[in-house]
Design a protein around this motif. Structure first.
Motif: not given
Length: 264
Positions: A20-24
């Motif tokens: 899982v990855g999360k970028a803003f």
């Protein structure tokens, strides 16, 4: 050998993270909060998350709660509705303690008599029996957090329809950090009692290594941003010198993570 494989396949995991990855944001201005996170929580397991400030711990909880979506990888959720307990109790000031606990049940369409009985049961569980008619401003900070915990347990208590038979999952984001040391110590003990009584899986974010070792069965350390799982410790049932040794070892690993963040 075959029996062992079959047992492993029957393990229920309320939540699983797969790369899982999360970028803003986007492009050169994007901030990557999480990257390639692989993590799971078993039914009834108490897992504590540690890491430097800004490493994505709260973001990870938000993804599980459905408050945000990952930008890479996938999350498998096999639980009834996960509920979140925040640093602040965030109670509705115009509702009584019982009314706050009933709120998620009312939103789920639970009949009045049933939800009132459930709210009374949960307030007893968090040792607030007889205080259901009090409003938040009439309660101490520790009491308000107990109400918030009861409300979260009410939210996870949905075994109807698509949630039938699914394990419950509670997400806790530094719920005791705003409390004084004595109240925090009491509520840590209370949380362990409630966890054992309910069998609810808990994913608990904290900056306090001693709290993590005292409460958790497993402690997971995230790297500095972007957050990745760098180490895990089995701390279930530790006491005495073994507990002290685990706290020292995890503190050393956390300091190393924080130092690498400061040097970046």
């Amino acid at each position: 050998m075959t029996a062992t494989v079959e047992v492993e396949q029957t393990v229920v995991r309320p939540v699983q993270f797969h790369q899982v990855g999360k970028a803003f944001g986007h492009g050169r201005n994007a901030v990557v909060a999480l990257e390639q996170v692989d993590l799971d929580v078993a039914a009834g397991e108490f897992v504590c998350l540690l890491g430097a400030s800004g490493c994505g711990k709260t973001t990870l909880l938000n993804l599980v709660a459905g408050l945000d979506k990952p930008t890479a990888g996938r999350i498998e959720l096999h639980s009834s509705r996960p509920a979140v307990v925040f640093q602040e109790a965030a109670l509705m000031p115009w509702l009584t303690a019982a009314g706050n606990v009933e709120l998620p049940l009312r939103m789920a369409g639970v009949p009045k008599a049933e939800r009132r009985a459930k709210a009374a049961e949960l307030l007893e569980l968090v040792r607030l029996g007889g205080l259901g008619d009090k409003r938040p401003h009439e309660l101490s900070g520790g009491m308000r957090q107990r109400v918030a915990l009861a409300r979260a347990l009410a939210s996870t208590d949905d075994n109807t329809g698509a949630n039938a038979g699914k394990p419950s999952l509670l997400l806790m984001d530094e719920p005791f950090s705003a409390l004084d040391a004595i109240t925090r110590d009491v509520l840590q003990g209370e949380l362990l009692r409630i966890w054992r009584a309910t069998g609810t899986a808990i994913l608990f974010v904290t900056h306090d290594v001693r709290e993590a070792v005292r409460l958790g069965q497993r402690v997971v350390l995230l790297s500095s941003r972007p957050g990745r799982v760098v180490r895990q410790w089995d701390v279930d049932g530790l006491s005495g010198s073994a507990e002290v040794g685990a706290v020292d070892e995890i503190n050393a690993a956390l300091r190393k993570v924080i130092s690498s963040h400061a040097a970046a």
